[in-house]
Design an enzyme around this catalytic site. Sequence first.
Site, PDB file in Angstrom:
ATOM      1  N   CYS A   3      21.788  82.985 140.137  1.00  0.00           N
ATOM      2  CA  CYS A   3      21.208  84.330 140.232  1.00  0.00           C
ATOM      3  C   CYS A   3      22.093  85.352 139.521  1.00  0.00           C
ATOM      4  O   CYS A   3      21.591  86.319 138.919  1.00  0.00           O
ATOM      5  CB  CYS A   3      21.048  84.743 141.695  1.00  0.00           C
ATOM      6  SG  CYS A   3      19.902  83.719 142.648  1.00  0.00           S
ATOM      7  N   CYS A  56      24.199  82.956 145.429  1.00  0.00           N
ATOM      8  CA  CYS A  56      23.555  82.126 144.413  1.00  0.00           C
ATOM      9  C   CYS A  56      24.185  82.364 143.041  1.00  0.00           C
ATOM     10  O   CYS A  56      24.004  83.426 142.433  1.00  0.00           O
ATOM     11  CB  CYS A  56      22.060  82.444 144.379  1.00  0.00           C
ATOM     12  SG  CYS A  56      21.161  81.699 143.010  1.00  0.00           S
TER      13      CYS A  56
END
Length: 329
Positions: A84, A81
């Site tokens: 993230c 991700c």
Amino acid sequence: MQPRNMSMSGVVDLAAVKAAQEAKAKAEQARAEAARQGGGAVSAVSPSSLVIDVDEAGFERDVLQRSTEVPVVIDFWAEWCEPCKQLSPLLERLTAEYNGRFVLAKIDVDANQMLMQQFGIQGIPAVFAVVAGQALPLFQGAAPEAQIRGTLDQLVQVAEERFGLTGLTVDPDGEQAGQGEQSAEPQVPAGPYDALLEAAVQALDAGDFGGAVQAYKNVLSDDPGNTEAKLGLAQAELLQRVQGADPQQVRKEAADNPGDVRAQIAAADLDLVGGHVEDAFGRLVDAVARTAGDDRDAARVRLLELFEVVGADDPRVAAARRALARALF
């Protein structure tokens, strides 16, 4: 481990309410003891223990139990991700900056699919908080730092004002703690009713609601103002009333007999235990509005008892109090 003390839609969770009251009482007692000893800190943790990796096996210990001492912010992330990778370092930096006002728990969704499903997460990064066992969604995606700061400020304010959680004392010179290390717990002197209160909690956990009711009453007979005993008694009496009830039959009787105050009271108890707080309150306010004499008083008294279970600072209680006042006057 299933986050069983969570309430994602704001319903009443009796275990969480109990945890919140215990956390608040513990924090107040710890602060009082610190003041008597000259204002010293009651405990200290190392900076490294403020950011931890959490998995399903350690969720109850590292998040649920810890949340009765300090707010726990959860960062759901994954290695693939990209957002993230922007958000996680920012959250770690802010955790250090807030210096013990909350703990950051990092959960890899790829390795902990069950937790992701239980929180109902549709996309990452996703950030939640757990305070005294209650789960609160904070935001999703890589939000701007100013927005994140504002959200965290609100979180620590609510944790302190509603639950008495003022955070952990951080020792900047403390030893580096391993991941998953538990926060030091404040050492507070035993209260005169601790044994009775513990017996009541054990009775609740065992389903002995009558025993819990008696234990709480024993405390209140000597200490009528004991907040924990008042809350516990309200919970235990509610659970005792609905024990063994046939929910389908109770609700049918209430629906078939809208003027039967006893039927409405029984249904309101089930509403509350099932998390339908507004339904429980509304049902009893309506009963107060359309009755008089003993029936009206019975509905009013039961409504006040349910207010005790939910907590005076809950906005749903405040709204129902206003509605009750209109119905009475």
